[in-house]
Design a protein around this motif. Structure first.
Motif, PDB file in Angstrom:
ATOM      1  N   ASN A  82       0.854  -1.185   0.000  1.00  0.00           N
ATOM      2  CA  ASN A  82       0.000   0.000   0.000  1.00  0.00           C
ATOM      3  C   ASN A  82       0.892   1.237   0.000  1.00  0.00           C
ATOM      4  O   ASN A  82       1.811   1.343   0.805  1.00  0.00           O
ATOM      5  N   ARG A  83       0.652   2.172  -0.894  1.00  0.00           N
ATOM      6  CA  ARG A  83       1.564   3.308  -1.057  1.00  0.00           C
ATOM      7  C   ARG A  83       1.680   4.175   0.190  1.00  0.00           C
ATOM      8  O   ARG A  83       2.680   4.854   0.389  1.00  0.00           O
ATOM      9  N   ASN A  84       0.655   4.124   1.049  1.00  0.00           N
ATOM     10  CA  ASN A  84       0.696   4.914   2.277  1.00  0.00           C
ATOM     11  C   ASN A  84       1.116   4.099   3.498  1.00  0.00           C
ATOM     12  O   ASN A  84       1.090   4.604   4.607  1.00  0.00           O
ATOM     13  N   TYR A  85       1.509   2.836   3.277  1.00  0.00           N
ATOM     14  CA  TYR A  85       1.873   1.962   4.384  1.00  0.00           C
ATOM     15  C   TYR A  85       0.778   1.961   5.451  1.00  0.00           C
ATOM     16  O   TYR A  85       1.049   1.970   6.647  1.00  0.00           O
ATOM     17  N   LEU A  86      -0.471   1.920   4.992  1.00  0.00           N
ATOM     18  CA  LEU A  86      -1.603   1.982   5.920  1.00  0.00           C
ATOM     19  C   LEU A  86      -1.966   0.610   6.462  1.00  0.00           C
ATOM     20  O   LEU A  86      -2.263   0.450   7.648  1.00  0.00           O
ATOM     21  N   PHE A  87      -1.946  -0.408   5.602  1.00  0.00           N
ATOM     22  CA  PHE A  87      -2.343  -1.758   6.015  1.00  0.00           C
ATOM     23  C   PHE A  87      -1.642  -2.779   5.128  1.00  0.00           C
ATOM     24  O   PHE A  87      -1.036  -2.441   4.111  1.00  0.00           O
ATOM     25  N   ALA A  88      -1.745  -4.051   5.532  1.00  0.00           N
ATOM     26  CA  ALA A  88      -1.182  -5.146   4.747  1.00  0.00           C
ATOM     27  C   ALA A  88      -2.213  -6.258   4.634  1.00  0.00           C
ATOM     28  O   ALA A  88      -2.867  -6.613   5.628  1.00  0.00           O
ATOM     29  N   CYS A  89      -2.396  -6.784   3.448  1.00  0.00           N
ATOM     30  CA  CYS A  89      -3.318  -7.902   3.233  1.00  0.00           C
ATOM     31  C   CYS A  89      -2.612  -9.204   3.634  1.00  0.00           C
ATOM     32  O   CYS A  89      -1.515  -9.482   3.169  1.00  0.00           O
ATOM     33  N   VAL A 116     -12.928  -8.212  -0.855  1.00  0.00           N
ATOM     34  CA  VAL A 116     -11.569  -8.754  -0.699  1.00  0.00           C
ATOM     35  C   VAL A 116     -10.618  -7.623  -0.343  1.00  0.00           C
ATOM     36  O   VAL A 116     -10.900  -6.455  -0.604  1.00  0.00           O
ATOM     37  N   CYS A 117      -9.496  -7.986   0.262  1.00  0.00           N
ATOM     38  CA  CYS A 117      -8.483  -6.995   0.635  1.00  0.00           C
ATOM     39  C   CYS A 117      -7.738  -6.534  -0.612  1.00  0.00           C
ATOM     40  O   CYS A 117      -7.289  -7.356  -1.419  1.00  0.00           O
ATOM     41  N   ASP A 118      -7.600  -5.219  -0.762  1.00  0.00           N
ATOM     42  CA  ASP A 118      -6.957  -4.649  -1.948  1.00  0.00           C
ATOM     43  C   ASP A 118      -5.998  -3.544  -1.516  1.00  0.00           C
ATOM     44  O   ASP A 118      -6.423  -2.475  -1.087  1.00  0.00           O
ATOM     45  N   ALA A 119      -4.691  -3.791  -1.636  1.00  0.00           N
ATOM     46  CA  ALA A 119      -3.684  -2.821  -1.190  1.00  0.00           C
ATOM     47  C   ALA A 119      -3.611  -1.597  -2.086  1.00  0.00           C
ATOM     48  O   ALA A 119      -2.993  -0.601  -1.718  1.00  0.00           O
ATOM     49  N   THR A 120      -4.219  -1.640  -3.265  1.00  0.00           N
ATOM     50  CA  THR A 120      -4.202  -0.475  -4.145  1.00  0.00           C
ATOM     51  C   THR A 120      -5.302   0.514  -3.796  1.00  0.00           C
ATOM     52  O   THR A 120      -5.365   1.594  -4.373  1.00  0.00           O
ATOM     53  N   SER A 121      -6.158   0.143  -2.849  1.00  0.00           N
ATOM     54  CA  SER A 121      -7.277   1.003  -2.458  1.00  0.00           C
ATOM     55  C   SER A 121      -7.140   1.431  -1.004  1.00  0.00           C
ATOM     56  O   SER A 121      -6.720   0.639  -0.155  1.00  0.00           O
ATOM     57  N   THR A 122      -7.485   2.670  -0.709  1.00  0.00           N
ATOM     58  CA  THR A 122      -7.462   3.143   0.681  1.00  0.00           C
ATOM     59  C   THR A 122      -8.662   2.628   1.459  1.00  0.00           C
ATOM     60  O   THR A 122      -8.732   2.803   2.672  1.00  0.00           O
ATOM     61  N   SER A 123      -9.601   1.989   0.768  1.00  0.00           N
ATOM     62  CA  SER A 123     -10.785   1.437   1.425  1.00  0.00           C
ATOM     63  C   SER A 123     -10.484   0.107   2.109  1.00  0.00           C
ATOM     64  O   SER A 123     -11.311  -0.411   2.844  1.00  0.00           O
ATOM     65  N   ILE A 124      -9.331  -0.459   1.863  1.00  0.00           N
ATOM     66  CA  ILE A 124      -8.876  -1.759   2.374  1.00  0.00           C
ATOM     67  C   ILE A 124      -9.639  -2.900   1.715  1.00  0.00           C
ATOM     68  O   ILE A 124      -9.055  -3.732   1.028  1.00  0.00           O
ATOM     69  N   CYS A 125     -10.949  -2.966   1.932  1.00  0.00           N
ATOM     70  CA  CYS A 125     -11.766  -4.026   1.347  1.00  0.00           C
ATOM     71  C   CYS A 125     -12.609  -3.459   0.203  1.00  0.00           C
ATOM     72  O   CYS A 125     -13.280  -2.438   0.367  1.00  0.00           O
ATOM     73  N   VAL A 126     -12.580  -4.123  -0.928  1.00  0.00           N
ATOM     74  CA  VAL A 126     -13.321  -3.672  -2.111  1.00  0.00           C
ATOM     75  C   VAL A 126     -14.222  -4.804  -2.590  1.00  0.00           C
ATOM     76  O   VAL A 126     -13.963  -5.985  -2.294  1.00  0.00           O
ATOM     77  N   PRO A 127     -15.284  -4.490  -3.327  1.00  0.00           N
ATOM     78  CA  PRO A 127     -16.177  -5.538  -3.830  1.00  0.00           C
ATOM     79  C   PRO A 127     -15.422  -6.566  -4.666  1.00  0.00           C
ATOM     80  O   PRO A 127     -14.565  -6.214  -5.470  1.00  0.00           O
ATOM     81  N   GLU A 128     -15.732  -7.829  -4.447  1.00  0.00           N
ATOM     82  CA  GLU A 128     -15.076  -8.905  -5.195  1.00  0.00           C
ATOM     83  C   GLU A 128     -15.646  -8.991  -6.602  1.00  0.00           C
ATOM     84  O   GLU A 128     -16.859  -9.037  -6.791  1.00  0.00           O
ATOM     85  N   VAL A 129     -14.757  -8.999  -7.578  1.00  0.00           N
ATOM     86  CA  VAL A 129     -15.166  -9.048  -8.983  1.00  0.00           C
ATOM     87  C   VAL A 129     -14.440 -10.209  -9.661  1.00  0.00           C
ATOM     88  O   VAL A 129     -13.254 -10.444  -9.420  1.00  0.00           O
ATOM     89  N   THR A 130     -15.147 -10.932 -10.490  1.00  0.00           N
ATOM     90  CA  THR A 130     -14.564 -12.067 -11.190  1.00  0.00           C
ATOM     91  C   THR A 130     -13.367 -11.631 -12.035  1.00  0.00           C
ATOM     92  O   THR A 130     -13.453 -10.673 -12.787  1.00  0.00           O
ATOM     93  N   GLY A 131     -12.251 -12.322 -11.877  1.00  0.00           N
ATOM     94  CA  GLY A 131     -11.068 -12.042 -12.674  1.00  0.00           C
ATOM     95  C   GLY A 131     -10.173 -10.943 -12.145  1.00  0.00           C
ATOM     96  O   GLY A 131      -9.147 -10.638 -12.769  1.00  0.00           O
TER      97      GLY A 131
END
Length: 268
Positions: free
Chosen positions: A97-104, A131-146
Motif C-alpha cells: 500500500n503506497r501509504n503503508y496503511l495496512f497489509a493484506c 476482498v483486501c486490496d492494497a491499491t485502495s485506501t478502502s482496504i476491502c473492495v467488492p469482489e469481482v470475477t477475474g
C-alpha cells in the motif's frame, strides 16, 4: 466457405483456451491431481497421494515458469493459462500500500501498519463479498470475477493465533458484537474466549534480546523472509537498531546476513 472455416477455427481456439484456464485454476495450498499443492504462482509442496501438503520441503519453479495442476507441474508462463495459485509475494507487506496503511494477509484478512514497515495488532476481516486490496485506501473492495488480488491465499490458511495475537481464557462479550475486554462482568450468555493482541517486538526490543551486532531475522520470524533487523552494539551498549526490507523477489538469509535472490527453501 473460407470465412466459415476461419470462424470455426477461431471458435475452436477460444474453446481450447477456455478449457486450459479451467484446467489450471485451483486453490492455494490444496493438493491437486498432479499431487502437488501450489502455495503461490511459483512454489509448491508435495502431497504423496494422501491429500495433505507436506510442508517439510518447499519446491520452486524455475524463473519464467508457473506452478500448475498439469503433469509437468511447472509450465512456462502464459497469458492464456494462469497459474493454479495466485500471487502471494505481497502478503503481509506494508509497502504493498503506497501509504503503508495496512497489509493484506489473505484474500479477506488484513492488519494495520500505520506507516510502519510491518503490520501489527488485531487481524481485520473484510465483509462478505469483498476482498483486501492494497491499491485502495478502502482496504476491502467488492469482489469481482477475474480481479487481481493483493494476497491470493485462502483466509483459513492464515494463522491468526501467532505473531500478533495470543489466546487467553479471560471472559468477555463476543468480539463480533463488542470490543474485547479483560473484565469478567459481562453476561454469561455471551461469554467466550478472548483473543488479546500482543504487538511484535520493536527493532530496539529485538536487538536487546539478541544482544549482538549484525543483521538478524525479525522476531517473530517473517515466513516470507523479507524483513530483518540491523543491530549495532558498542561496549555492550545498543547504539543503533532499525528494521529493513529485502528488495522484491529476494530473501534474507541469516547465515550470510544478506538478501539473496535464490530462495533458501524455507521461505514462502
Amino acid at each position: 466457405m473460407l470465412q466459415r472455416i476461419e470462424s470455426l477455427v477461431k471458435g475452436l481456439v477460444v474453446v481450447f483456451l477456455a478449457f486450459m484456464v479451467v484446467q489450471t485454476v485451483s486453490d492455494c495450498n490444496v493438493c491437486q491431481s498432479n499431487q502437488v499443492a501450489c502455495i503461490n504462482s511459483t512454489s509448491f509442496y508435495l502431497c504423496f497421494g494422501d491429500g495433505t501438503p507436506h510442508r517439510d520441503q518447499l519446491y520452486h519453479c524455475l524463473e519464467g515458469f508457473d506452478c500448475t495442476n498439469l503433469t509437468a507441474i511447472c509450465v512456462q508462463k502464459s497469458s492464456q493459462r494462469p497459474p493454479s495459485c495466485g500471487d502471494t509475494t505481497q502478503c503481509g507487506q506494508c509497502n504493498a500500500n503506497r501509504n503503508y496503511l495496512f497489509a493484506c494477509q489473505s484474500r479477506g484478512i488484513f492488519q494495520m501498519c500505520y506507516g510502519a514497515t510491518r503490520p501489527t495488532g488485531k487481524f481485520g476481516y473484510c465483509p462478505s463479498g469483498t476482498v483486501c486490496d492494497a491499491t485502495s485506501t478502502s482496504i476491502c473492495v467488492p469482489e469481482v470475477t477475474g480481479q487481481t488480488l493483493t494476497c491470493d491465499i485462502n483466509d483459513e490458511l492464515v494463522d491468526t493465533t501467532t505473531a500478533s495475537t495470543v489466546t487467553t481464557t479471560e471472559s468477555s462479550t463476543t468480539e463480533s458484537t463488542t470490543e474485547s475486554t479483560t473484565e469478567s462482568t459481562t453476561d454469561s450468555s455471551t461469554d467466550s474466549t478472548v483473543v488479546t493482541t500482543v504487538s511484535p517486538l520493536t527493532p530496539e526490543q529485538m536487538c536487546t534480546q539478541l544482544n549482538a551486532t549484525g543483521l538478524f531475522p525479525i522476531i517473530p520470524t517473517d515466513p516470507y523472509c523479507q524483513r530483518y533487523v540491523s543491530c549495532y552494539f558498542n561496549n555492550n551498549v545498543l547504539i543503533r537498531s532499525a528494521e529493513y526490507n529485502c528488495p522484491a523477489t529476494s530473501y534474507f538469509v541469516s547465515q550470510t546476513q544478506s538478501c539473496v535472490y535464490v530462495n533458501p527453501g524455507y521461505c514462502l
